[in-house]
Design a protein around this motif. Sequence first.
Motif, mmCIF file in Angstrom:
data_model
loop_
_atom_site.group_PDB
_atom_site.id
_atom_site.type_symbol
_atom_site.label_atom_id
_atom_site.label_comp_id
_atom_site.label_asym_id
_atom_site.label_seq_id
_atom_site.Cartn_x
_atom_site.Cartn_y
_atom_site.Cartn_z
ATOM 1 N N UNK A 172 0.768 -1.239 0.000
ATOM 2 C CA UNK A 172 0.000 0.000 0.000
ATOM 3 C C UNK A 172 0.793 1.281 0.000
ATOM 4 N N UNK A 173 2.118 1.196 -0.072
ATOM 5 C CA UNK A 173 2.933 2.409 -0.141
ATOM 6 C C UNK A 173 2.978 2.880 -1.591
ATOM 7 N N UNK A 174 2.715 4.156 -1.817
ATOM 8 C CA UNK A 174 2.700 4.685 -3.184
ATOM 9 C C UNK A 174 4.091 4.628 -3.801
ATOM 10 N N UNK A 175 4.176 4.203 -5.050
ATOM 11 C CA UNK A 175 5.458 4.075 -5.744
ATOM 12 C C UNK A 175 6.262 5.373 -5.695
ATOM 13 N N UNK A 176 5.580 6.514 -5.868
ATOM 14 C CA UNK A 176 6.287 7.792 -5.928
ATOM 15 C C UNK A 176 6.831 8.237 -4.576
ATOM 16 N N UNK A 177 6.531 7.506 -3.518
ATOM 17 C CA UNK A 177 7.046 7.860 -2.194
ATOM 18 C C UNK A 177 8.240 7.002 -1.778
#
Length: 272
Positions: A172-177
């Motif tokens: 669930x961690x956004x790729x861009x982060x």
Amino acid sequence: MAGQTGSGARARVMGIVNVTPDSFSDGGRLASVEGAVDHALRLIEAGADILDIGGESTRPGADPVSEAEELDRVLPVVEGVRARWDGPISIDTMKPAVARAAVAAGATIWNDVFGLRADGATETAAALGCEVVLMHMQGSPRTMQANPAYDDVVEEVAAWLAERAEAVIGAGVARERIWLDPGLGFGKTAHHNLQLLRGLPRLKGLGFPVLVGASRKRTIQAIDPMASDPLDRLGGSLALHLFAASRGADVIRCHDVRETVQALKVWAALEG
């Protein structure tokens, strides 16, 4: 996150704020909250784009500290810096509970040398929604330098980081982060570290920003045996930082912020 480095661009500088008694080069220097906050503010004045605050040493052979002790060390510093500065603050911790508390206190980045592998870490990162740094480490801080071995360190570290990033995204961690860190000195010999720096374009090819932490590392002493004191490794640190930037590093994590910022500015001017 920092844009891609290259001609005319400068890698961002992450200043180190160690609130620990036993870090390898500056342990015990910032024993008080006031001293740590003052140091952080000086790093900002010197040109730091990001501050990285840590309360547990990850030097080779380091013993772990309790969650309560780590929280007592870092939270007042995060709060003190946030009250005086609105820029990016990173919390350098392997513990999800410390990351949660630090983000609540004002941190915006979770820098985890354990790559979010602790129980509940990926779920915590997803819930926090902050940027995360995934670092490669072979073994643990206590054992990592016992006998590090690889068949192809660049390919193995790249594969591990790619797999770890996909697992974190799946949680669930956004790729861009997500940022990646090859973990120089964390289960690597000096030879491995140099290979990884030469191979940074391979890591950049994974599609994530790359952070490099080479400041005052023992690799410098391996090249210059006279540099046994970590404080006598400024020249070597700058050389490693500039080389990393030339190979595409987006963020340079360092102790000597003023000198690193100046070196990167001059190098970018020459390039641009």
